[in-house]
Scaffold this motif. Structure first.
Motif, PDB file in Angstrom:
ATOM      1  N   LEU A 225       0.819  -1.212   0.000  1.00 43.91           N
ATOM      2  CA  LEU A 225       0.000   0.000   0.000  1.00 43.91           C
ATOM      3  C   LEU A 225       0.854   1.265   0.000  1.00 43.91           C
ATOM      4  O   LEU A 225       0.485   2.258  -0.619  1.00 43.91           O
ATOM      5  CB  LEU A 225      -0.926   0.002   1.225  1.00 43.91           C
ATOM      6  CG  LEU A 225      -2.095  -0.983   1.192  1.00 43.91           C
ATOM      7  CD1 LEU A 225      -2.830  -0.984   2.523  1.00 43.91           C
ATOM      8  CD2 LEU A 225      -3.065  -0.637   0.060  1.00 43.91           C
ATOM      9  N   THR A 226       1.978   1.235   0.694  1.00 42.44           N
ATOM     10  CA  THR A 226       2.834   2.418   0.795  1.00 42.44           C
ATOM     11  C   THR A 226       3.911   2.459  -0.271  1.00 42.44           C
ATOM     12  O   THR A 226       4.563   3.492  -0.454  1.00 42.44           O
ATOM     13  CB  THR A 226       3.515   2.473   2.171  1.00 42.44           C
ATOM     14  OG1 THR A 226       4.327   1.292   2.353  1.00 42.44           O
ATOM     15  CG2 THR A 226       2.484   2.538   3.282  1.00 42.44           C
ATOM     16  N   GLY A 227       4.101   1.350  -0.978  1.00 40.28           N
ATOM     17  CA  GLY A 227       5.168   1.284  -1.969  1.00 40.28           C
ATOM     18  C   GLY A 227       6.536   1.099  -1.341  1.00 40.28           C
ATOM     19  O   GLY A 227       7.567   1.354  -1.991  1.00 40.28           O
ATOM     20  N   ALA A 228       6.582   0.663  -0.096  1.00 42.49           N
ATOM     21  CA  ALA A 228       7.848   0.474   0.614  1.00 42.49           C
ATOM     22  C   ALA A 228       8.453  -0.886   0.280  1.00 42.49           C
ATOM     23  O   ALA A 228       7.734  -1.842  -0.029  1.00 42.49           O
ATOM     24  CB  ALA A 228       7.637   0.597   2.114  1.00 42.49           C
ATOM     25  N   ASP A 229       9.781  -0.943   0.351  1.00 46.15           N
ATOM     26  CA  ASP A 229      10.489  -2.197   0.129  1.00 46.15           C
ATOM     27  C   ASP A 229      10.404  -3.035   1.403  1.00 46.15           C
ATOM     28  O   ASP A 229      10.904  -2.622   2.452  1.00 46.15           O
ATOM     29  CB  ASP A 229      11.950  -1.906  -0.219  1.00 46.15           C
ATOM     30  CG  ASP A 229      12.748  -3.183  -0.497  1.00 46.15           C
ATOM     31  OD1 ASP A 229      12.178  -4.286  -0.370  1.00 46.15           O
ATOM     32  OD2 ASP A 229      13.942  -3.064  -0.843  1.00 46.15           O
ATOM     33  N   SER A 232      13.672  -3.583   3.354  1.00 45.67           N
ATOM     34  CA  SER A 232      14.447  -2.446   3.878  1.00 45.67           C
ATOM     35  C   SER A 232      13.697  -1.807   5.043  1.00 45.67           C
ATOM     36  O   SER A 232      12.610  -1.263   4.849  1.00 45.67           O
ATOM     37  CB  SER A 232      14.687  -1.405   2.782  1.00 45.67           C
ATOM     38  OG  SER A 232      15.479  -1.944   1.736  1.00 45.67           O
ATOM     39  N   SER A 233      14.305  -1.877   6.209  1.00 42.94           N
ATOM     40  CA  SER A 233      13.697  -1.255   7.381  1.00 42.94           C
ATOM     41  C   SER A 233      14.034   0.234   7.399  1.00 42.94           C
ATOM     42  O   SER A 233      14.968   0.677   6.714  1.00 42.94           O
ATOM     43  CB  SER A 233      14.219  -1.919   8.656  1.00 42.94           C
ATOM     44  OG  SER A 233      15.598  -1.625   8.825  1.00 42.94           O
ATOM     45  N   PRO A 234      13.311   1.030   8.172  1.00 40.87           N
ATOM     46  CA  PRO A 234      13.649   2.452   8.282  1.00 40.87           C
ATOM     47  C   PRO A 234      15.094   2.671   8.725  1.00 40.87           C
ATOM     48  O   PRO A 234      15.781   3.559   8.199  1.00 40.87           O
ATOM     49  CB  PRO A 234      12.653   2.959   9.332  1.00 40.87           C
ATOM     50  CG  PRO A 234      11.470   2.058   9.181  1.00 40.87           C
ATOM     51  CD  PRO A 234      12.059   0.712   8.874  1.00 40.87           C
ATOM     52  N   ALA A 328       7.721   6.105   3.700  1.00 42.75           N
ATOM     53  CA  ALA A 328       6.914   4.941   3.313  1.00 42.75           C
ATOM     54  C   ALA A 328       7.255   3.741   4.192  1.00 42.75           C
ATOM     55  O   ALA A 328       6.373   2.998   4.632  1.00 42.75           O
ATOM     56  CB  ALA A 328       7.146   4.612   1.846  1.00 42.75           C
ATOM     57  N   ALA A 329       8.547   3.557   4.448  1.00 42.53           N
ATOM     58  CA  ALA A 329       8.982   2.421   5.259  1.00 42.53           C
ATOM     59  C   ALA A 329       8.481   2.553   6.696  1.00 42.53           C
ATOM     60  O   ALA A 329       8.069   1.556   7.316  1.00 42.53           O
ATOM     61  CB  ALA A 329      10.503   2.314   5.241  1.00 42.53           C
ATOM     62  N   LYS A 330       8.499   3.773   7.240  1.00 41.89           N
ATOM     63  CA  LYS A 330       8.041   3.976   8.615  1.00 41.89           C
ATOM     64  C   LYS A 330       6.543   3.732   8.738  1.00 41.89           C
ATOM     65  O   LYS A 330       6.079   3.120   9.709  1.00 41.89           O
ATOM     66  CB  LYS A 330       8.382   5.394   9.083  1.00 41.89           C
ATOM     67  CG  LYS A 330       9.849   5.578   9.465  1.00 41.89           C
ATOM     68  CD  LYS A 330      10.089   6.961  10.042  1.00 41.89           C
ATOM     69  CE  LYS A 330      11.525   7.100  10.547  1.00 41.89           C
ATOM     70  NZ  LYS A 330      11.785   8.444  11.127  1.00 41.89           N
ATOM     71  N   ILE A 331       5.787   4.208   7.742  1.00 40.67           N
ATOM     72  CA  ILE A 331       4.338   3.985   7.773  1.00 40.67           C
ATOM     73  C   ILE A 331       4.037   2.495   7.699  1.00 40.67           C
ATOM     74  O   ILE A 331       3.200   1.974   8.450  1.00 40.67           O
ATOM     75  CB  ILE A 331       3.653   4.734   6.614  1.00 40.67           C
ATOM     76  CG1 ILE A 331       3.753   6.244   6.827  1.00 40.67           C
ATOM     77  CG2 ILE A 331       2.188   4.312   6.489  1.00 40.67           C
ATOM     78  CD1 ILE A 331       3.252   7.063   5.659  1.00 40.67           C
ATOM     79  N   ALA A 332       4.716   1.803   6.793  1.00 36.95           N
ATOM     80  CA  ALA A 332       4.504   0.358   6.661  1.00 36.95           C
ATOM     81  C   ALA A 332       4.924  -0.373   7.930  1.00 36.95           C
ATOM     82  O   ALA A 332       4.214  -1.270   8.414  1.00 36.95           O
ATOM     83  CB  ALA A 332       5.284  -0.170   5.462  1.00 36.95           C
ATOM     84  N   ASP A 333       6.078   0.016   8.480  1.00 39.81           N
ATOM     85  CA  ASP A 333       6.584  -0.641   9.682  1.00 39.81           C
ATOM     86  C   ASP A 333       5.662  -0.392  10.875  1.00 39.81           C
ATOM     87  O   ASP A 333       5.354  -1.318  11.645  1.00 39.81           O
ATOM     88  CB  ASP A 333       7.994  -0.124   9.995  1.00 39.81           C
ATOM     89  CG  ASP A 333       8.649  -0.874  11.140  1.00 39.81           C
ATOM     90  OD1 ASP A 333       8.894  -2.084  10.984  1.00 39.81           O
ATOM     91  OD2 ASP A 333       8.913  -0.257  12.194  1.00 39.81           O
TER      92      ASP A 333
END
Length: 384
Positions: A225-229, A232-234, A328-333
Motif C-alpha cells: 500500500l505504501t510502496g515500501a520495500d 528495507s527497514s527504516p 513509506a517504510a516507517k508507515i509500513a513498519d
C-alpha cells in the motif's frame, strides 16, 4: 422520467409492494412511514408473526411498537366515518368504497397483534441475531448457553485484554509483540499510546478482517500500500544514506560554503553542526530543508564555490529520495506493528470471552451472517 410534484412520497415508501430505501433528517417522519408500512401489511392479510422490523436501538424499537399499537388501538374504537378516512389516508383508497368487512378487519388488527405469540417482532438487530443463534446454536457453532456482553461488560473485558497484552509484551520483550509494544510506548506520549490501544479495541473487527484478507492474499499488505520495500527497514534506509557520505568531503564543502554570502555561511554552520561523528539522518535535514520542512529552493548563492553548491544540490536530491522511502517504510513498519498488537489483543479478548461463554454485539452479527450465508446448514436454517 419526471415524477409529478404532487406525488405523496411518504405514502409510496409505506407501500409494502415496493422495495424502498429512505434517507431523511431526524423528525421528518421515517418512523411514521415504517409504522404505516406495517399497518398496510396487516391490512393486506399478512400474519403479525410473519412481519419482522429491525432497528438499531432498543429505544427505537420501543417507540415503533408503541406507535403501531397506538394506531391499531385507535382503529379499534373509531366510528365508521373516521375509520374510513383514516384507512383512505393510509393507502389512498376511496373512503366510500370501503365495505363493512374492510372496517371490521381493520378493527380486529389490534386484537390480532396483541394475541400474536411472542408479540410483534419489532426488535434491535442484536436481539434478532441473538434469538436466531439461540434457536440454532449447533449450526452456528456457539454454546447453547452463551451469554451476551452488553457494552459496559464488553468494554471491561477489552480493558482486561489490554492489561494481558502489556504483561505479555513485558514478559517477552524480544518477541514481535514485545517489540511492537515498546516501539509505540517510546514513540508516543502516554495519552497517544492509550489512544492507539483504544483504537485497536474499537476497530478490532475491521483490523482483523484486514489481517485475514492480507494473509489470504486478497488484500494488499502495508508495504504494498505504501510502496515500501519489505526488505528495507527504516533504520537500514537511514544507515545506507549516511554510509554513502564521505565525512572528509562534507567538511571540505562546509569550509567552501563558509566563504560565500551570509546565507551560505548559515548553511555552512548547519553543515558543521551536523558533521560526524554525531550526524544522523534527521540531524542533517536542516541542511537540505527549510524550518517548515520544505526542500530548500537553492543550495547556495553565486558567492559560494560552484563545486560546493553542485555537491549540496546533488546530495539534496538523494536526501529527498531517501526521505520519501523512509516515510513509506516507517508507515509500513508502524502499520505492521499496529496489526501485530491488534492480533494479540484480539486473541486475549477472544480467550476471555470463550472462558465466560460470552458473545459481544459484534459477534452476534458476525455469527448470524455466517449462519445464514456461509455454513453448510445455511439453506436448512433459512428454510426453518
Amino acid at each position: 422520467m419526471t415524477t409529478p410534484v404532487d406525488v405523496d412520497y411518504q405514502a409510496r415508501a409505506a407501500d409494502p409492494g415496493r422495495s424502498v430505501f429512505v434517507t431523511a433528517n431526524a423528525g421528518s417522519g421515517k418512523t411514521t412511514t415504517l409504522v404505516n408500512r406495517v399497518a398496510r401489511l396487516l391490512l393486506g392479510g399478512a400474519t403479525p408473526g410473519a412481519i419482522l422490523c429491525v432497528t438499531y436501538t432498543k429505544a427505537a424499537a420501543a417507540e415503533m411498537q408503541a406507535r403501531l399499537f397506538e394506531t391499531l388501538g385507535k382503529w379499534a374504537v373509531m366510528d365508521d366515518a373516521d375509520l374510513s378516512r383514516s384507512l383512505a389516508e393510509l393507502d389512498g383508497r376511496d373512503p366510500s368504497g370501503l365495505s363493512p368487512a374492510d372496517l371490521s378487519s381493520a378493527r380486529r388488527m389490534f386484537a390480532r397483534a396483541l394475541e400474536t405469540p411472542g408479540g410483534l417482532k419489532i426488535q434491535t438487530i442484536h436481539a434478532f441475531c441473538e434469538k436466531l443463534l439461540r434457536r440454532f446454536p449447533l449450526e452456528a457453532g456457539v454454546s447453547p448457553r452463551f451469554t451476551v456482553l452488553e457494552n459496559e461488560a464488553a468494554l471491561a473485558l477489552s480493558r482486561e485484554a489490554r492489561e494481558d497484552l502489556a504483561r505479555h509484551a513485558f514478559g517477552n520483550p524480544d518477541g514481535q509483540v514485545g517489540q511492537a509494544y515498546s516501539h509505540f510506548a517510546v514513540e508516543l506520549h502516554w495519552d497517544g499510546f492509550q489512544s492507539l490501544l483504544a483504537m485497536i479495541e474499537s476497530d478490532r473487527a475491521r483490523l482483523l478482517t484486514y489481517i485475514d484478507g492480507v494473509e489470504a492474499g486478497q488484500l494488499p499488505g502495508p508495504h504494498a500500500l505504501t510502496g515500501a520495500d519489505p526488505d528495507s527497514s527504516p533504520a537500514q534506509i537511514e544507515a545506507n544514506f549516511l554510509d554513502g557520505l564521505d565525512p572528509a568531503e562534507w567538511r571540505r564543502m562546509a569550509m567552501g560554503m563558509s566563504t560565500g554570502s551570509a546565507n551560505d555561511q548559515k548553511l555552512a554552520t548547519a553543515m558543521q553542526a551536523a558533521a560526524p561523528p554525531l550526524w544522523t539522518f534527521d540531524g542533517i535535514g536542516c541542511v537540505f530543508l527549510t524550518a517548515a520542512g520544505e526542500p530548500r529552493a537553492k543550495m547556495g548563492t553565486k558567492s559560494a564555490p560552484s563545486m560546493a553548491v553542485d555537491y549540496l544540490t546533488t546530495l539534496q536530491l538523494k536526501y529527498l529520495s531517501a526521505r520519501g522511502s523512509l516515510r513509506a517504510a516507517k508507515i509500513a513498519d508502524d502499520t505492521v506493528k499496529l496489526l501485530t498488537l491488534a492480533r494479540a489483543h484480539a486473541a486475549f479478548y477472544e480467550n476471555a470471552k470463550a472462558a465466560r461463554g460470552a458473545l459481544d454485539f459484534a459477534d452476534l452479527v458476525a455469527r448470524t451472517v455466517d449462519l445464514l450465508t456461509r455454513r453448510s446448514t445455511a439453506a436448512w436454517v433459512l428454510y426453518k
